[in-house]
Design a protein around this motif. Structure first.
Motif, PDB file in Angstrom:
ATOM      1  N   GLU A  31       1.001  11.314  -3.769  1.00  0.00           N
ATOM      2  CA  GLU A  31       0.261  10.125  -3.330  1.00  0.00           C
ATOM      3  C   GLU A  31       1.253   9.018  -2.995  1.00  0.00           C
ATOM      4  N   TYR A  32       0.917   8.221  -1.965  1.00  0.00           N
ATOM      5  CA  TYR A  32       1.789   7.144  -1.504  1.00  0.00           C
ATOM      6  C   TYR A  32       1.360   5.803  -2.082  1.00  0.00           C
ATOM      7  N   PHE A  33       2.359   4.969  -2.364  1.00  0.00           N
ATOM      8  CA  PHE A  33       2.134   3.619  -2.872  1.00  0.00           C
ATOM      9  C   PHE A  33       3.099   2.676  -2.169  1.00  0.00           C
ATOM     10  N   LEU A  34       2.723   1.391  -2.093  1.00  0.00           N
ATOM     11  CA  LEU A  34       3.602   0.367  -1.534  1.00  0.00           C
ATOM     12  C   LEU A  34       3.456  -0.884  -2.372  1.00  0.00           C
ATOM     13  N   ASN A  35       4.565  -1.550  -2.667  1.00  0.00           N
ATOM     14  CA  ASN A  35       4.525  -2.719  -3.544  1.00  0.00           C
ATOM     15  C   ASN A  35       4.203  -4.003  -2.785  1.00  0.00           C
ATOM     16  N   VAL A  36       3.404  -3.920  -1.746  1.00  0.00           N
ATOM     17  CA  VAL A  36       3.000  -5.078  -0.955  1.00  0.00           C
ATOM     18  C   VAL A  36       1.485  -5.173  -0.995  1.00  0.00           C
ATOM     19  N   GLY A  37       0.982  -6.374  -1.133  1.00  0.00           N
ATOM     20  CA  GLY A  37      -0.459  -6.572  -1.111  1.00  0.00           C
ATOM     21  C   GLY A  37      -1.075  -6.546  -2.500  1.00  0.00           C
ATOM     22  N   ASN A  38      -2.402  -6.549  -2.531  1.00  0.00           N
ATOM     23  CA  ASN A  38      -3.132  -6.625  -3.803  1.00  0.00           C
ATOM     24  C   ASN A  38      -3.266  -5.278  -4.497  1.00  0.00           C
ATOM     25  N   SER A  39      -3.255  -4.204  -3.753  1.00  0.00           N
ATOM     26  CA  SER A  39      -3.519  -2.883  -4.336  1.00  0.00           C
ATOM     27  C   SER A  39      -2.211  -2.091  -4.488  1.00  0.00           C
ATOM     28  N   GLN A  40      -1.318  -2.583  -5.342  1.00  0.00           N
ATOM     29  CA  GLN A  40      -0.028  -1.928  -5.513  1.00  0.00           C
ATOM     30  C   GLN A  40      -0.129  -0.654  -6.345  1.00  0.00           C
ATOM     31  N   ASP A  41      -1.153  -0.555  -7.188  1.00  0.00           N
ATOM     32  CA  ASP A  41      -1.291   0.596  -8.070  1.00  0.00           C
ATOM     33  C   ASP A  41      -2.296   1.618  -7.572  1.00  0.00           C
ATOM     34  N   THR A  42      -2.893   1.378  -6.416  1.00  0.00           N
ATOM     35  CA  THR A  42      -3.861   2.330  -5.886  1.00  0.00           C
ATOM     36  C   THR A  42      -3.206   3.169  -4.792  1.00  0.00           C
ATOM     37  N   PRO A  43      -3.436   4.485  -4.823  1.00  0.00           N
ATOM     38  CA  PRO A  43      -2.833   5.337  -3.791  1.00  0.00           C
ATOM     39  C   PRO A  43      -3.422   5.037  -2.420  1.00  0.00           C
ATOM     40  N   MET A  44      -2.610   5.247  -1.383  1.00  0.00           N
ATOM     41  CA  MET A  44      -3.072   5.004  -0.013  1.00  0.00           C
ATOM     42  C   MET A  44      -2.680   6.178   0.862  1.00  0.00           C
ATOM     43  N   SER A  45      -3.323   6.255   2.009  1.00  0.00           N
ATOM     44  CA  SER A  45      -3.016   7.335   2.942  1.00  0.00           C
ATOM     45  C   SER A  45      -1.714   7.022   3.674  1.00  0.00           C
ATOM     46  N   ALA A  46      -1.169   8.018   4.317  1.00  0.00           N
ATOM     47  CA  ALA A  46       0.082   7.840   5.059  1.00  0.00           C
ATOM     48  C   ALA A  46      -0.104   6.848   6.202  1.00  0.00           C
ATOM     49  N   GLU A  47      -1.264   6.888   6.862  1.00  0.00           N
ATOM     50  CA  GLU A  47      -1.517   5.984   7.979  1.00  0.00           C
ATOM     51  C   GLU A  47      -1.598   4.533   7.499  1.00  0.00           C
ATOM     52  N   ASP A  48      -2.290   4.313   6.353  1.00  0.00           N
ATOM     53  CA  ASP A  48      -2.395   2.961   5.809  1.00  0.00           C
ATOM     54  C   ASP A  48      -1.024   2.427   5.410  1.00  0.00           C
ATOM     55  N   LEU A  49      -0.198   3.276   4.828  1.00  0.00           N
ATOM     56  CA  LEU A  49       1.150   2.871   4.433  1.00  0.00           C
ATOM     57  C   LEU A  49       1.960   2.470   5.656  1.00  0.00           C
ATOM     58  N   ALA A  50       1.893   3.262   6.731  1.00  0.00           N
ATOM     59  CA  ALA A  50       2.645   2.965   7.947  1.00  0.00           C
ATOM     60  C   ALA A  50       2.192   1.642   8.564  1.00  0.00           C
ATOM     61  N   VAL A  51       0.885   1.405   8.596  1.00  0.00           N
ATOM     62  CA  VAL A  51       0.353   0.167   9.166  1.00  0.00           C
ATOM     63  C   VAL A  51       0.802  -1.033   8.333  1.00  0.00           C
ATOM     64  N   LEU A  52       0.740  -0.912   7.016  1.00  0.00           N
ATOM     65  CA  LEU A  52       1.127  -2.008   6.128  1.00  0.00           C
ATOM     66  C   LEU A  52       2.619  -2.313   6.237  1.00  0.00           C
ATOM     67  N   VAL A  53       3.444  -1.272   6.327  1.00  0.00           N
ATOM     68  CA  VAL A  53       4.895  -1.481   6.465  1.00  0.00           C
ATOM     69  C   VAL A  53       5.206  -2.135   7.808  1.00  0.00           C
ATOM     70  N   ALA A  54       4.575  -1.671   8.879  1.00  0.00           N
ATOM     71  CA  ALA A  54       4.814  -2.251  10.201  1.00  0.00           C
ATOM     72  C   ALA A  54       4.396  -3.714  10.236  1.00  0.00           C
ATOM     73  N   LYS A  55       3.260  -4.022   9.605  1.00  0.00           N
ATOM     74  CA  LYS A  55       2.777  -5.402   9.565  1.00  0.00           C
ATOM     75  C   LYS A  55       3.744  -6.292   8.776  1.00  0.00           C
ATOM     76  N   GLN A  56       4.235  -5.777   7.667  1.00  0.00           N
ATOM     77  CA  GLN A  56       5.171  -6.547   6.833  1.00  0.00           C
ATOM     78  C   GLN A  56       6.492  -6.771   7.576  1.00  0.00           C
ATOM     79  N   LEU A  57       6.951  -5.774   8.310  1.00  0.00           N
ATOM     80  CA  LEU A  57       8.212  -5.914   9.053  1.00  0.00           C
ATOM     81  C   LEU A  57       8.073  -6.861  10.238  1.00  0.00           C
ATOM     82  N   GLN A  58       6.864  -7.006  10.772  1.00  0.00           N
ATOM     83  CA  GLN A  58       6.660  -7.989  11.845  1.00  0.00           C
ATOM     84  C   GLN A  58       6.791  -9.403  11.296  1.00  0.00           C
ATOM     85  N   GLN A  59       6.313  -9.617  10.072  1.00  0.00           N
ATOM     86  CA  GLN A  59       6.401 -10.938   9.458  1.00  0.00           C
ATOM     87  C   GLN A  59       7.825 -11.236   8.997  1.00  0.00           C
ATOM     88  N   GLU A  60       8.471 -10.265   8.349  1.00  0.00           N
ATOM     89  CA  GLU A  60       9.829 -10.436   7.841  1.00  0.00           C
ATOM     90  C   GLU A  60      10.665  -9.218   8.234  1.00  0.00           C
TER      91      GLU A  60
END
Length: 140
Positions: A69-98
């Motif tokens: 299962e994939y996790f990312l330490n960004v956002g409110n749901s750091q302890d909930t597993p996410m899909s690969a697509e959600d992880l990619a979207v969240l990482v891309a969004k975070q990299l656009q900001q910083e």
């Protein structure tokens, strides 16, 4: 008798065979170039591993647990597993900001190597320029 005509020496170079060879080499290089550049780019350390400096930005940590299962330490749901697509979207969004945020992969020791590589490919497709690997200290 017969009079021989004197022929002038030809001082031209026939370049047609060279062009043929060049075109064959061009085709060979065009076919083999994509095969050579496959893989995930990882910057390997040149010396012993060092911790991130205190003044650097906090890294974005993409994790994969023993169940895959994939996790990312960004956002409110750091302890909930996410899909690969959600992880990619969240990482891309975070990299656009910083864009200069470091990205680190944290994989469980029991996870198959393939899962970690798939996570790294996923991060690469999301636009991450380089990925670090998180480890525990061997000294305890």
């Amino acid at each position: 008798m017969y009079e021989r005509k004197r022929r002038k020496p030809v001082s031209e170079i026939n370049v047609v065979p060279y062009i043929d060879v060049m075109l064959v080499l061009l085709i060979i290089f065009m076919v083999t170039a994509p095969l050579i550049t496959q893989g995930v780019k990882v910057e390997l350390p040149k010396a012993s591993a060092e911790a991130l400096s205190e003044d650097s930005k906090p890294p974005m940590v993409a994790s994969v647990n023993a169940e895959g299962e994939y996790f990312l330490n960004v956002g409110n749901s750091q302890d909930t597993p996410m899909s690969a697509e959600d992880l990619a979207v969240l990482v891309a969004k975070q990299l656009q900001q910083e864009p200069d945020t470091p990205v680190v992969v944290k994989g469980d020791g029991r996870v198959p190597y393939n899962e970690v590589v798939q996570l790294m490919v996923l991060l690469q497709r999301a636009g991450v320029p380089s990925v670090g690997l998180m480890t525990d200290s061997s000294e305890q």
